[in-house]
Design a protein around this motif. Structure first.
Motif, short mmCIF file in Angstrom:
data_model
loop_
_atom_site.label_atom_id
_atom_site.label_comp_id
_atom_site.label_asym_id
_atom_site.label_seq_id
_atom_site.Cartn_x
_atom_site.Cartn_y
_atom_site.Cartn_z
N ASP A 286 0.84 -1.20 0.00
CA ASP A 286 0.00 0.00 0.00
C ASP A 286 0.87 1.25 0.00
O ASP A 286 2.10 1.18 -0.17
CB ASP A 286 -0.99 -0.03 1.16
CG ASP A 286 -0.32 0.03 2.53
OD1 ASP A 286 0.89 0.36 2.60
OD2 ASP A 286 -0.99 -0.26 3.55
N ALA A 287 0.26 2.40 0.22
CA ALA A 287 1.00 3.67 0.14
C ALA A 287 2.07 3.79 1.21
O ALA A 287 3.04 4.53 1.04
CB ALA A 287 0.01 4.83 0.24
N THR A 288 1.92 3.04 2.33
CA THR A 288 2.92 3.09 3.41
C THR A 288 4.01 2.05 3.24
O THR A 288 4.96 2.02 4.02
CB THR A 288 2.24 2.87 4.77
OG1 THR A 288 1.77 1.51 4.86
CG2 THR A 288 1.07 3.83 4.96
N ARG B 167 -7.41 -0.30 3.57
CA ARG B 167 -7.30 1.14 3.82
C ARG B 167 -6.06 1.66 3.11
O ARG B 167 -4.99 1.05 3.16
CB ARG B 167 -7.21 1.42 5.32
CG ARG B 167 -8.54 1.28 6.03
CD ARG B 167 -8.45 1.71 7.49
NE ARG B 167 -8.22 3.14 7.64
CZ ARG B 167 -9.14 4.09 7.51
NH1 ARG B 167 -10.38 3.75 7.18
NH2 ARG B 167 -8.84 5.37 7.67
N ASN B 168 -6.22 2.79 2.44
CA ASN B 168 -5.07 3.38 1.75
C ASN B 168 -5.26 4.88 1.63
O ASN B 168 -6.39 5.39 1.73
CB ASN B 168 -4.89 2.75 0.36
CG ASN B 168 -3.44 2.75 -0.09
OD1 ASN B 168 -2.53 2.97 0.71
ND2 ASN B 168 -3.21 2.52 -1.37
N ILE C 4 -10.78 8.52 -8.05
CA ILE C 4 -9.73 8.78 -7.07
C ILE C 4 -8.42 8.18 -7.57
O ILE C 4 -8.42 7.23 -8.37
CB ILE C 4 -10.09 8.20 -5.68
CG1 ILE C 4 -10.31 6.67 -5.74
CG2 ILE C 4 -11.33 8.88 -5.12
CD1 ILE C 4 -9.17 5.84 -5.27
N THR C 5 -7.32 8.76 -7.11
CA THR C 5 -6.01 8.17 -7.37
C THR C 5 -5.38 7.82 -6.03
O THR C 5 -5.33 8.67 -5.12
CB THR C 5 -5.09 9.14 -8.14
OG1 THR C 5 -5.72 9.49 -9.38
CG2 THR C 5 -3.74 8.48 -8.44
N THR C 6 -4.95 6.57 -5.91
CA THR C 6 -4.26 6.11 -4.73
C THR C 6 -2.95 5.46 -5.19
O THR C 6 -2.61 5.54 -6.38
CB THR C 6 -5.14 5.14 -3.92
OG1 THR C 6 -4.49 4.80 -2.69
CG2 THR C 6 -5.45 3.87 -4.70
#
Length: 367
Positions: free
Chosen positions: A259-261, A306-307, A321-323
């Motif tokens: 994910d983003a983290t 969750r992101n 959305i952009t993730t």
């Protein structure tokens, strides 16, 4: 054998082969769209069907009759060009009936055919005007009328809507769809616009580099792309392609992304090919990355993750959305009133029923 058969067809200019062993069979009444980027060979193939380009090897047959070497005027096809190609010094009526006149059709028969087509295309009030007095949409209707009046075996459309503005293009797309449903004619239609391809066709041939990359219904092409090119070319926004690692445990298969983290996320996939630990590309459409309330209630494998949301783009009926997954921007499609704010964490629902995997080396689909 189909109504129009393209068998092992190639096209070369000197020593350069630009079309490679094309095999497509078109049934009577089918609407086939040839779609692909500029230079992929789609217009060349259409011109070969029309007889405007010679075939280097292979056979093109209409109703079982080989067309190799047959003059365009003898093929009973009608073509609608991107440029309309109307005679500026003739009225609309004269433009529509000129081909019939050249073929010696009696005047009364020409008039009856013209009236029928003009009524169908709603251009009767325009019959006495010259092309210079018409809008782009009206000119396109006249060009279609000139093709329809001949009652050919096959209609060929070469990017007929590309010169129109966005709204008119949508309107004309609907008119062409209605026309096909009403008449049941056999159509081969060239476009670089994948939305046109998806909405108009009964089948699509996706082309790139002179090859047919995939041939199938719009749903087959969209849901089950054969390779990375088809996955990324068809769909707007296009399919997300996320670097992943395949994980196997017994009969179960999963892909691992981050994910983003940088934390790992495990997602179930249905795939037989690929060894444990293999690098793969996870393909997932934007509508399969959504908010929990917007997820498909019939889906069997929806994973919540969750992101961080990086960008939101309200689009009226939806919010895009952009993730970020695996260091790649990933586009999702949420409900218009879904809670999503840039810089904040949000619960995302990933519909893994819609996910596909690709080999990053060959770029082919893993089954």
């Amino acid at each position: 054998m189909g109504f129009l058969d393209i068998e092992n067809v190639t096209k070369s200019y000197g020593s350069t082969e630009v079309l490679h062993r094309v095999d497509v069979s078109v049934a009577e009444g089918e609407f086939l769209v040839l779609v692909g980027p500029s230079g992929c060979g789609k217009s060349t193939l259409l011109n070969m069907i029309a007889g405007l380009e010679d075939i280097t090897s292979g056979t093109i047959a209409i109703k079982g009759q080989p067309m190799n070497g047959v003059h365009p005027s003898k093929r009973n096809i009608a073509m609608v060009f991107q440029s309309y190609a109307l005679y500026p010094n003739m009225t609309v009526a004269q433009n529509i009936t000129f081909g019939l006149e050249m073929h010696g059709v009696p005047k009364a028969e020409r008039a009856a055919a013209m009236d029928k087509v003009a009524d169908m295309l709603q251009i009767t009030p325009l019959l006495n005007r010259k092309p210079g007095q018409l809008s782009g949409g009206q000119r396109q209707r006249v060009a279609m009328g000139r093709a329809l009046v001949r009652n050919p075996d096959v209609f060929l459309f070469d990017e007929p809507l590309s010169n129109l503005d966005a709204k008119l293009r949508v309107d004309m797309r609907t008119e062409i769809k209605k026309l096909h449903q009403r008449l049941g004619t056999t159509i081969v239609y060239v476009t670089h616009d994948q939305i046109e391809a998806m909405t108009l066709s009964t089948r699509i041939a996706v082309m790139n580099g002179g090859y047919v990359q995939q041939l199938g219904t719009p749903k087959e092409i969209y849901d089950n792309p054969a390779n990375v090119f088809v996955a990324s070319f068809m769909g707007s926004p296009s399919m997300n392609l996320i670097p992943a690692i395949l994980r196997r445990k017994g009969a179960a298969a999963m892909v691992e992304i981050t994910d983003a983290t940088g934390a790992p996320v495990l997602l179930p996939v249905a795939v037989d090919q690929g060894a444990d630990g293999a690098a793969v590309l996870l393909g997932i459409r934007p509508e399969a990355v959504t908010d929990p309330d917007g997820a498909d209630k019939k889906a069997r494998n929806v994973v919540l993750a969750r992101n961080r949301i990086d960008v939101t783009e309200p689009a009226g009926s939806d919010t895009f959305i952009t993730t970020c997954f695996a260091g790649k921007d990933v586009v999702g499609r949420m409900r218009a009133d879904a809670e999503a704010h840039p810089g904040e964490m949000a619960e995302l629902a990933l519909n893994m029923d819609k996910a596909v995997l690709f080999d990053p080396k060959t770029e082919n689909r893993l089954r």
